[in-house]
Each structure stands twice: as C-alpha cells, then as structure tokens.
Design an enzyme around this catalytic site. Structure first.
Site, PDB file in Angstrom:
ATOM      1  N   GLU A  60       0.796  -1.238   0.143  1.00  0.00           N
ATOM      2  CA  GLU A  60       0.136  -0.048   0.030  1.00  0.00           C
ATOM      3  C   GLU A  60       0.865   1.280  -0.136  1.00  0.00           C
ATOM      4  OE1 GLU A  60      -3.184   1.784   3.034  1.00  0.00           O
ATOM      5  OE2 GLU A  60      -3.294  -0.262   2.770  1.00  0.00           O
ATOM      6  N   ASP A  61       1.966   1.281   0.847  1.00  0.00           N
ATOM      7  CA  ASP A  61       2.788   2.522   0.871  1.00  0.00           C
ATOM      8  C   ASP A  61       4.058   2.523   0.349  1.00  0.00           C
ATOM      9  OD1 ASP A  61       0.627   3.140   2.652  1.00  0.00           O
ATOM     10  OD2 ASP A  61       1.515   3.075   4.487  1.00  0.00           O
TER      11      ASP A  61
END
Length: 190
Positions: A60-61
């Site tokens: 996600e990051d």
C-alpha cells in the site's frame, strides 16, 4: 521460534519504511510495524503471519505491484496473500477514503484467519495510538485522519463488527474494548 526469514523481513521492512513517519506525529513508521507484529505474536501468530505483520503496509505505502513481487520472491505466497488481504489500495492516487474503507470492510467476511489476525493487530495498534494521542491532544487529533472524527470512529466500529461477525476472538474483544473506551472519551468530552 522465529527463523532468519523473520530477521530478513524485519530488515526489509525497516529499509522499505525508513523515511516514513506516523501521521503528523514524527514517530518513525517502523514503530507501528513492530507494534503490530508484537500484538500478532502475542495473539498466536506463526512466522508467516509475523512476517506479514511486519510487511502489512508495504504494498500500500511502498511500491505497489513491484513490492508485492519482491515480497512473493523473498517470503512466498502465504505471506503475500496475508499482506494483500491487509491492503486497501495500491494505486496512486488512492481512491476516495470512504470508498476504500467500505471496500476493505466488504472483504472481511471472506478473509482467512491469518488475514484477520494481522488486520486486527493493525487496527488494535492504531486504535491504541489514537486513544493515547486523543488523551494528549484532544480534538485536534482528528485532523490527522481523512475521515475526521466521525469517519474514523465509524470505520473502527464497522471493522470490529465485521471481525466479530466472523467469530469473536480475544484480539477482536481487546480491539472492541479500546475503541469503546475511545468512543466514551469522545462522548464525555464532546
């Protein structure tokens, strides 16, 4: 016991998130990853689940599909599936906040016990952090969150309900207690 795979994952997570800090706090992001992993281990995580806890925000990051491929190469399909199950978006820009959260909640009924364990550990660590920061900062803490106060409280309550619908566990019960304490504190001070 944890093997050299866990050590490799710890190093990899530290490198991936080296320049990341927790929302508006300045706290190194690795503190969150260590906290989630600690909670997961305390609630019975095996090594794959502990590695996934360290890497639960990596896709996600920190790189999306390329990071997923690297996690799969280094740690295998089981870890990758757990991390995928904890990922609510991997594209940039991310979809609107409420849409992402509703979509994530909709995945919980089909989630494996391993995904539930890591996700609940993540939510518990976040909820404890919010509660601690709310006590110190008051209402300004909600400025950190795209959902604001109402959205954030809605999300945690909805996640708890989805977890409990899968079956009550000591971890979901602890999450419920922390979120109930936060809700009560907000109500009392509101």
């Amino acid at each position: 016991m944890l093997s050299s795979r866990f050590t490799e994952a710890l190093t990899y997570a530290t490198e991936l998130h080296a320049n990341q800090v927790r929302k508006s706090s300045g706290v190194p992001y690795i503190s969150h990853l260590l906290g989630v992993t600690s909670i997961a281990l305390e609630y019975g995580a095996n090594e794959d689940e502990a590695i996934a806890a360290l890497l639960h925000d990596a896709i996600e990051d920190q790189g999306g599909a390329a990071t997923r491929a690297e996690i799969r190469r280094r740690f295998g399909d089981t870890v990758t599936a757990i991390v995928d199950g904890c990922t609510d978006a991997e594209i940039i820009p991310k979809p609107p906040w409420r849409q992402r959260k509703e979509a994530y909640i909709a995945t919980i009924p089909q989630a494996s016990p391993s995904i539930i364990l890591v996700s609940a550990a993540d939510k518990l660590h976040n909820a404890r952090s919010i509660l601690k920061d709310y006590r110190a900062l008051g209402e300004t803490v909600w400025e950190r969150f795209k959902g604001g106060k109402d959205g954030t409280l809605w999300y945690y309550r909805a996640v708890i309900e989805a977890f409990i619908a899968k079956g009550t566990t000591p971890l979901s019960e602890e999450l419920e207690r922390v979120v109930a304490e936060l809700e009560q504190l907000v109500k009392d001070e509101g």
